[in-house]
Design an enzyme around this catalytic site. Structure first.
Site, mmCIF file in Angstrom:
data_model
loop_
_atom_site.group_PDB
_atom_site.id
_atom_site.type_symbol
_atom_site.label_atom_id
_atom_site.label_comp_id
_atom_site.label_asym_id
_atom_site.label_seq_id
_atom_site.Cartn_x
_atom_site.Cartn_y
_atom_site.Cartn_z
ATOM 1 N N GLU A 78 0.775 -1.234 0.000
ATOM 2 C CA GLU A 78 0.000 0.000 0.000
ATOM 3 C C GLU A 78 0.812 1.293 0.000
ATOM 4 O O GLU A 78 0.761 2.063 0.966
ATOM 5 C CB GLU A 78 -0.963 -0.014 1.200
ATOM 6 C CG GLU A 78 -1.952 -1.160 1.128
ATOM 7 C CD GLU A 78 -3.079 -1.084 2.162
ATOM 8 O OE1 GLU A 78 -2.959 -0.302 3.115
ATOM 9 O OE2 GLU A 78 -4.078 -1.799 1.982
ATOM 10 N N GLU A 128 -5.586 -8.095 -0.716
ATOM 11 C CA GLU A 128 -6.290 -7.854 0.549
ATOM 12 C C GLU A 128 -7.726 -7.481 0.249
ATOM 13 O O GLU A 128 -7.979 -6.644 -0.624
ATOM 14 C CB GLU A 128 -5.686 -6.672 1.328
ATOM 15 C CG GLU A 128 -4.381 -6.938 2.011
ATOM 16 C CD GLU A 128 -3.951 -5.775 2.914
ATOM 17 O OE1 GLU A 128 -4.816 -4.966 3.330
ATOM 18 O OE2 GLU A 128 -2.742 -5.676 3.193
#
Ligand code: GLC
Length: 368
Positions: free
Chosen positions: A192, A309
């Site tokens: 991320e 995710e």
């Protein structure tokens, strides 16, 4: 883009400092021979030890992505500042349970930056490295593919230039340590990336790929766009064109007000408590639109997609969580994506560690 004020409240602090003590008893398992670590149904023809050029047919990388299949994140363990501080200390049992349930892979979020010297040559703490060895060996010996990443390297996104040498040194050390490991071990460049421009991130990511390729010319690598790995930022992702051994990952938590209701590490989320997800037409269409977006980018750019995710926090009601989880998983599969649920046995947990049992609605949603 929604996930701006992420302050990890240390729910973790309530946890006893029992943690590292029990780690001292953990010794690395000897390396497992390749032949026994390959998931049988999904053998690769790739010979990792050969020095074949990285321009192999694209079909190979699609097969490598398919092998990741259905996975689960071992979240809150090695990604905590110190393992145990966020309530999870990995155990052999975790890997056994995950494999026996029928998952194909694990993702291992790992906070290398908390175990790496601040000064050149930026050595990684050998004890931590041994702990990661242990986790990888556990997964491989249970027939699980492993995605090893760099997680929570926030300093990197705050100061990309200042941290670049350290970031590359971390990857060089990881890559050379695991260079001889089977190709069921995948490396993911960073979790991320956020608050960093696509231009800066693309360059940094390409340099990390280059650093890994010095010792791992054929390893399957997982790369990602900016903005917390947002599918909407895939358009700005620039990859080394000649490297066809790259899988592209994005994360999916939309609607964020549903998946992150009451999440203590994101400010202002308590006002979302009670949000449901009922799989009505509009809700389903939104998910399909987003996944179509990612799938289309993958198709246009000839890159396989890994949904690394997705999950809904335990403060949401179980019916909604199960509906959303099952819908996202099936929609991803229909578009040829592999996936990893966030996560195994913490706040989003598909497994209830206290009761020593699976949360059946979630498990069924993932593995029907
Ligand atoms: C990201 C964060 C992780 C968090 C998860 C869900 O992976 O790194 O800490 O728990 O998203 O918000």
């Amino acid at each position: 883009m929604l996930r701006i004020h992420r302050i990890r409240l240390l729910t973790a602090l309530i946890l006893p400092a029992l943690t590292l003590l029990s780690l001292t008893g953990c010794r690395p398992v000897p390396p497992t021979p390749r032949s026994t670590t390959q998931p049988t149904a999904t053998m690769s023809s790739t010979n990792l030890t050969s020095s074949e050029p990285i321009t192999t047919p694209a079909a190979d990388v699609y097969a490598a992505n398919t092998r990741l299949g259905r996975g689960v994140n071992l979240g809150n363990a090695l990604e905590a500042p110190r393992e145990g501080e966020w309530g999870v200390i990995l155990e052999e049992e975790d890997f056994r349970l995950i494999a026996e349930a029928g998952f194909d892979s694990i993702r291992l979020p790992t906070r290398w930056s908390a175990h790496t010297a601040e000064e050149a040559p930026y050595s990684i703490d050998p004890t931590f490295f041994e702990r990661v060895d242990w986790a990888i060996h556990q997964a491989l010996s249970h027939g699980l593919n492993v995605v090893l990443n760099i997680h929570h390297y926030d300093e990197l996104f705050k100061d990309p230039q200042g941290q670049e040498a350290r970031f590359l040194a971390i990857w060089q050390q990881i890559a050379s340590r695991y260079a001889d490991y089977p190709d069921t071990l995948y490396f993911e460049i960073a979790n991320e990336p956020h608050d960093i421009s696509p231009a800066v991130w693309n360059k940094l990511q390409a340099k990390a790929i280059g650093a890994i390729r010095e010792s791992n010319p054929t390893r399957w690598l997982i790369v990602t766009p900016v903005d917390w790995s947002s599918h909407r930022r895939l358009q700005e992702l620039v990859l080394p064109d000649e490297d066809r051994r790259l899988i592209v990952t994005f994360h999916y938590y939309l609607p964020f007000e549903f998946t992150h209701q009451g999440a203590e590490w994101v400010s202002g989320t308590e006002k979302w408590l009670g949000r449901k997800w009922t799989a009505n037409t509009a809700e389903r269409q939104n998910v399909m639109f987003d996944l179509d977006w990612a799938a289309k980018w993958g198709k246009d750019n000839n890159r396989p997609i890994y949904l690394g995710e997705f999950g809904a926090y335990s403060k949401a009601d179980m019916d909604s969580r199960a509906l959303w989880t099952s819908f996202v998983a099936r929609q991803a599969e229909q578009r040829g994506m592999s996936w990893a649920y966030w996560e195994f046995r913490a706040g989003f947990g598909v497994y209830d560690y206290q009761r020593k049992q699976w949360r059946e609605p979630l498990l069924k949603a993932l593995l029907p």
